[in-house]
Design a protein around this motif. Sequence first.
Motif, PDB file in Angstrom:
ATOM      1  N   LEU A  72       0.808  -1.222   0.000  1.00 31.55           N
ATOM      2  CA  LEU A  72       0.000   0.000   0.000  1.00 31.55           C
ATOM      3  C   LEU A  72       0.838   1.267   0.000  1.00 31.55           C
ATOM      4  O   LEU A  72       0.365   2.318  -0.428  1.00 31.55           O
ATOM      5  CB  LEU A  72      -0.933   0.015   1.211  1.00 31.55           C
ATOM      6  CG  LEU A  72      -1.931  -1.136   1.285  1.00 31.55           C
ATOM      7  CD1 LEU A  72      -2.728  -1.051   2.573  1.00 31.55           C
ATOM      8  CD2 LEU A  72      -2.839  -1.141   0.078  1.00 31.55           C
ATOM      9  N   GLU A  73       2.078   1.195   0.501  1.00 32.12           N
ATOM     10  CA  GLU A  73       2.941   2.364   0.620  1.00 32.12           C
ATOM     11  C   GLU A  73       4.255   2.145  -0.110  1.00 32.12           C
ATOM     12  O   GLU A  73       4.768   1.025  -0.071  1.00 32.12           O
ATOM     13  CB  GLU A  73       3.239   2.641   2.099  1.00 32.12           C
ATOM     14  CG  GLU A  73       2.015   2.920   2.942  1.00 32.12           C
ATOM     15  CD  GLU A  73       1.444   4.304   2.725  1.00 32.12           C
ATOM     16  OE1 GLU A  73       2.202   5.184   2.303  1.00 32.12           O
ATOM     17  OE2 GLU A  73       0.256   4.494   2.968  1.00 32.12           O
ATOM     18  N   PRO A  74       4.874   3.090  -0.731  1.00 33.05           N
ATOM     19  CA  PRO A  74       4.447   4.476  -0.879  1.00 33.05           C
ATOM     20  C   PRO A  74       3.350   4.644  -1.929  1.00 33.05           C
ATOM     21  O   PRO A  74       2.701   5.682  -1.982  1.00 33.05           O
ATOM     22  CB  PRO A  74       5.722   5.208  -1.293  1.00 33.05           C
ATOM     23  CG  PRO A  74       6.534   4.180  -2.005  1.00 33.05           C
ATOM     24  CD  PRO A  74       6.193   2.876  -1.334  1.00 33.05           C
ATOM     25  N   THR A  75       3.159   3.641  -2.778  1.00 35.04           N
ATOM     26  CA  THR A  75       2.042   3.645  -3.725  1.00 35.04           C
ATOM     27  C   THR A  75       1.429   2.254  -3.710  1.00 35.04           C
ATOM     28  O   THR A  75       2.067   1.288  -3.311  1.00 35.04           O
ATOM     29  CB  THR A  75       2.503   3.965  -5.166  1.00 35.04           C
ATOM     30  OG1 THR A  75       3.452   2.975  -5.577  1.00 35.04           O
ATOM     31  CG2 THR A  75       3.104   5.348  -5.275  1.00 35.04           C
ATOM     32  N   ILE A  76       0.191   2.157  -4.140  1.00 31.81           N
ATOM     33  CA  ILE A  76      -0.451   0.853  -4.246  1.00 31.81           C
ATOM     34  C   ILE A  76       0.150   0.136  -5.447  1.00 31.81           C
ATOM     35  O   ILE A  76       0.102   0.631  -6.570  1.00 31.81           O
ATOM     36  CB  ILE A  76      -1.975   0.997  -4.397  1.00 31.81           C
ATOM     37  CG1 ILE A  76      -2.548   1.696  -3.160  1.00 31.81           C
ATOM     38  CG2 ILE A  76      -2.622  -0.366  -4.620  1.00 31.81           C
ATOM     39  CD1 ILE A  76      -4.002   2.094  -3.302  1.00 31.81           C
TER      40      ILE A  76
END
Length: 141
Positions: A72-76
Amino acid sequence: MPLSREERETFLSEPHIAALSVDGGPGRAPLSVPIWYWYEHGGDVWIMTGRESRKYGLIEAAGRFTLMVDRLEPTIRYVSVEGPVVAVDPATKEELRKMSARYLPAEKVDGYVDFAWKEHGEQVVIHMRPERWVSSDLGQV
């Protein structure tokens, strides 16, 4: 946006917990369970499971399975890989140690390996050759 081959292989080689899915058999939905896995660029994926487990029986019957990993982090981001089983071998304690060291803190590995080797019953290593990939990073849109 789909990941490049390099991006998806790098992501899959990181120690994520995978969701394994395999045909659940007649009248059943696919079996989907979390699992540890091992992957190195350009190679096969391998997992370890009990020889008497439902999971192994279904994989043996289907001859293939899917793994999906995400974050989920830093982007999905996610990668899903599917392919045929290309080998099944009896698990070794060294393979159990290698897999455990990938996911557990160093000070927990020996204790877990000793416990799992004694208590989990006969284990097998299942090798899958990646054939189909689906991937995306939703932060790159």
